[in-house]
Design a protein around this motif. Structure first.
Motif, PDB file in Angstrom:
ATOM      1  N   VAL A 206       0.841  -1.184   0.000  1.00 52.06           N
ATOM      2  CA  VAL A 206       0.000   0.000   0.000  1.00 52.06           C
ATOM      3  C   VAL A 206       0.880   1.239   0.000  1.00 52.06           C
ATOM      4  CG1 VAL A 206      -0.153   0.097   2.521  1.00 52.06           C
ATOM      5  CG2 VAL A 206      -1.973   1.110   1.143  1.00 52.06           C
ATOM      6  N   ARG A 207       0.342   2.319  -0.528  1.00 54.68           N
ATOM      7  CA  ARG A 207       1.041   3.595  -0.470  1.00 54.68           C
ATOM      8  C   ARG A 207       0.707   4.258   0.854  1.00 54.68           C
ATOM      9  NH1 ARG A 207       5.418   5.045  -3.394  1.00 54.68           N
ATOM     10  NH2 ARG A 207       5.756   7.283  -3.173  1.00 54.68           N
ATOM     11  N   VAL A 208       1.743   4.634   1.611  1.00 56.90           N
ATOM     12  CA  VAL A 208       1.535   5.304   2.888  1.00 56.90           C
ATOM     13  C   VAL A 208       2.340   6.596   2.864  1.00 56.90           C
ATOM     14  CG1 VAL A 208       3.320   3.816   3.931  1.00 56.90           C
ATOM     15  CG2 VAL A 208       1.786   5.124   5.404  1.00 56.90           C
ATOM     16  N   GLY A 209       1.623   7.714   2.636  1.00 57.14           N
ATOM     17  CA  GLY A 209       2.305   8.983   2.466  1.00 57.14           C
ATOM     18  C   GLY A 209       3.218   8.908   1.254  1.00 57.14           C
ATOM     19  N   TRP A 223      -4.178  -4.423  12.042  1.00 56.70           N
ATOM     20  CA  TRP A 223      -3.411  -4.292  10.814  1.00 56.70           C
ATOM     21  C   TRP A 223      -2.203  -3.416  11.089  1.00 56.70           C
ATOM     22  CZ3 TRP A 223      -4.776  -7.462   7.065  1.00 56.70           C
ATOM     23  CH2 TRP A 223      -6.124  -7.859   6.932  1.00 56.70           C
ATOM     24  N   THR A 224      -1.087  -3.767  10.463  1.00 59.03           N
ATOM     25  CA  THR A 224       0.129  -2.968  10.601  1.00 59.03           C
ATOM     26  C   THR A 224       0.726  -2.720   9.231  1.00 59.03           C
ATOM     27  OG1 THR A 224       0.613  -3.955  12.762  1.00 59.03           O
ATOM     28  CG2 THR A 224       2.416  -2.812  11.670  1.00 59.03           C
ATOM     29  N   VAL A 225       1.132  -1.480   8.978  1.00 60.91           N
ATOM     30  CA  VAL A 225       1.837  -1.155   7.754  1.00 60.91           C
ATOM     31  C   VAL A 225       3.273  -0.794   8.115  1.00 60.91           C
ATOM     32  CG1 VAL A 225       1.080   1.268   7.804  1.00 60.91           C
ATOM     33  CG2 VAL A 225       1.868   0.253   5.652  1.00 60.91           C
ATOM     34  N   TRP A 226       4.224  -1.296   7.327  1.00 60.87           N
ATOM     35  CA  TRP A 226       5.651  -1.105   7.563  1.00 60.87           C
ATOM     36  C   TRP A 226       6.275  -0.395   6.367  1.00 60.87           C
ATOM     37  CZ3 TRP A 226       7.425  -3.970  12.017  1.00 60.87           C
ATOM     38  CH2 TRP A 226       6.517  -4.915  12.515  1.00 60.87           C
ATOM     39  N   TRP A 227       7.181   0.538   6.637  1.00 57.80           N
ATOM     40  CA  TRP A 227       7.927   1.179   5.557  1.00 57.80           C
ATOM     41  C   TRP A 227       9.311   1.571   6.060  1.00 57.80           C
ATOM     42  CZ3 TRP A 227       4.109   3.385   8.417  1.00 57.80           C
ATOM     43  CH2 TRP A 227       4.377   4.595   9.057  1.00 57.80           C
ATOM     44  N   GLU A 228      10.230   1.708   5.121  1.00 55.86           N
ATOM     45  CA  GLU A 228      11.606   2.023   5.468  1.00 55.86           C
ATOM     46  C   GLU A 228      11.965   3.439   5.032  1.00 55.86           C
ATOM     47  OE1 GLU A 228      14.357  -0.848   3.978  1.00 55.86           O
ATOM     48  OE2 GLU A 228      13.259  -2.573   4.814  1.00 55.86           O
ATOM     49  N   ALA A 232      16.182   2.990   9.055  1.00 57.98           N
ATOM     50  CA  ALA A 232      15.160   2.653  10.049  1.00 57.98           C
ATOM     51  C   ALA A 232      13.913   2.104   9.371  1.00 57.98           C
ATOM     52  CB  ALA A 232      14.796   3.876  10.886  1.00 57.98           C
ATOM     53  N   THR A 233      13.195   1.268  10.106  1.00 58.54           N
ATOM     54  CA  THR A 233      11.889   0.776   9.674  1.00 58.54           C
ATOM     55  C   THR A 233      10.822   1.355  10.595  1.00 58.54           C
ATOM     56  OG1 THR A 233      12.709  -1.284   8.709  1.00 58.54           O
ATOM     57  CG2 THR A 233      10.417  -1.256   9.425  1.00 58.54           C
ATOM     58  N   TYR A 234       9.837   2.003   9.996  1.00 66.91           N
ATOM     59  CA  TYR A 234       8.726   2.598  10.740  1.00 66.91           C
ATOM     60  C   TYR A 234       7.486   1.718  10.549  1.00 66.91           C
ATOM     61  CZ  TYR A 234      11.743   6.736  10.790  1.00 66.91           C
ATOM     62  OH  TYR A 234      12.807   7.597  10.960  1.00 66.91           O
ATOM     63  N   SER A 235       6.602   1.764  11.533  1.00 65.39           N
ATOM     64  CA  SER A 235       5.367   0.994  11.407  1.00 65.39           C
ATOM     65  C   SER A 235       4.212   1.740  12.054  1.00 65.39           C
ATOM     66  CB  SER A 235       5.513  -0.395  12.049  1.00 65.39           C
ATOM     67  OG  SER A 235       5.621  -0.292  13.460  1.00 65.39           O
ATOM     68  N   GLN A 250     -10.897  -1.130   4.894  1.00 65.26           N
ATOM     69  CA  GLN A 250     -11.087  -0.063   5.877  1.00 65.26           C
ATOM     70  C   GLN A 250      -9.742   0.469   6.374  1.00 65.26           C
ATOM     71  OE1 GLN A 250     -13.663  -2.369   8.523  1.00 65.26           O
ATOM     72  NE2 GLN A 250     -15.302  -0.865   8.199  1.00 65.26           N
ATOM     73  N   PHE A 251      -8.802  -0.420   6.592  1.00 63.98           N
ATOM     74  CA  PHE A 251      -7.477   0.001   7.030  1.00 63.98           C
ATOM     75  C   PHE A 251      -6.813   0.876   5.971  1.00 63.98           C
ATOM     76  CE2 PHE A 251      -2.828  -1.203   7.479  1.00 63.98           C
ATOM     77  CZ  PHE A 251      -2.589  -0.354   8.545  1.00 63.98           C
ATOM     78  N   GLU A 252      -6.900   0.491   4.705  1.00 65.75           N
ATOM     79  CA  GLU A 252      -6.302   1.278   3.641  1.00 65.75           C
ATOM     80  C   GLU A 252      -6.970   2.642   3.523  1.00 65.75           C
ATOM     81  OE1 GLU A 252      -6.544  -1.184   0.207  1.00 65.75           O
ATOM     82  OE2 GLU A 252      -4.814  -2.420   0.768  1.00 65.75           O
ATOM     83  N   ARG A 253      -8.277   2.712   3.720  1.00 65.73           N
ATOM     84  CA  ARG A 253      -8.965   4.006   3.674  1.00 65.73           C
ATOM     85  C   ARG A 253      -8.512   4.901   4.822  1.00 65.73           C
ATOM     86  NH1 ARG A 253     -13.549   0.913   1.990  1.00 65.73           N
ATOM     87  NH2 ARG A 253     -14.356   0.836   4.137  1.00 65.73           N
TER      88      ARG A 253
END
Length: 261
Positions: A206-209, A223-228, A232-235, A250-253
């Motif tokens: 998913v695109r997060v920001g 639900w958890t989304v992870w990105w680097e 560092a890895t943020y979640s 719903q989480f993606e929205r």
């Protein structure tokens, strides 16, 4: 007139004296070497020996968080591996800065804790930079390697979203911050070194920001989304209220509604 027996006796005495001298020198040399080795192996000054007049000493900090303004730095410090210990009057100061780095020192007294079940908690300490940190490295005056540094600009601007209110939470490593939201839902933002992160198998991307993230979890739990970003890895974990659930859609929205700056 000296007899042969007399000459032999003098020879034996001379030989014995020489042997005794050699043994004595060896013993003295051995003692000197042992003394030198002991001096070389002696430990350096202890915290008590370098303590300030008020009893405080330099304490290493474990992580830093740089604010969105790039000038507010929060370092997190605890009593380290000392069990049942607490920090008293910790304070952080900037001891050096140049075009390549900013050095932050923390001083505190480490004392026996009144309650061992609640001891050892990390304390956030804030310092303000005269200029933005930019590409400079944050270093700890008490160590040689820079501790991990995390940036608020790499996570959503949840404080600006009035639907979410922060609450106190703690983590032993990295950085974490919790938020209460609508309908009893909660959000937990965390950051750790990528090398220290072990995450479950992803179920979606998913695109997060501005980042591309991977999603883990299940509707009945969270639900958890992870990105680097950087090293560092943020979640961000979204947990529903008790006896409720979120679908992946719903989480993606909800992720799409979050503000970034």
């Amino acid at each position: 007139m000296t007899t042969r027996d007399g000459r032999d006796e003098r020879t034996r005495r001379t030989t014995l004296a020489a042997a005794t001298a050699v043994i004595a020198l060896a013993l003295v040399g051995g003692l000197a070497l042992r003394h030198r080795a002991t001096d070389e192996a002696a430990p350096g000054p202890t915290a008590e020996a370098t303590a300030s007049p008020d009893g405080s000493s330099r304490v290493p900090w474990s992580a830093a968080v740089v604010g969105r303004d790039d000038t507010t730095v929060t370092v997190h410090v605890g009593p380290g591996d000392a069990r049942c210990r607490d920090l008293v009057q910790p304070r952080a100061t900037i001891t050096a800065r140049d075009d390549a780095q900013v050095v932050v020192a923390v001083e505190a007294r480490i004392v026996p804790a009144a309650d061992c079940t609640t001891s050892g908690a990390r304390v956030p300490l804030v310092v303000s930079l005269a200029e933005p940190l930019g590409d400079r490295v944050l270093r700890d005056a008490a160590g040689t390697l820079p501790p991990p540094t995390y940036f608020e600009r790499h996570v959503p601007d949840l404080p600006a979203d009035k639907r979410w209110s922060p609450f106190s939470t703690g983590c032993d490593e990295g950085w974490c911050q919790g938020y209460n939201g609508p309908g009893g839902a909660t959000l937990l933002v965390t950051a750790r070194r990528t090398a220290d992160v072990a995450r479950p198998a992803p179920v979606a991307t998913v695109r997060v920001g501005p980042h591309r993230g991977v999603v883990t979890g299940a509707p009945e739990r969270s639900w958890t989304v992870w990105w680097e970003a950087g090293d560092a890895t943020y979640s961000l974990r979204l947990a529903p209220a008790e006896d409720a659930s979120f679908t992946l859609a719903q989480f993606e929205r909800e992720l799409a509604r979050l503000r970034w700056s």
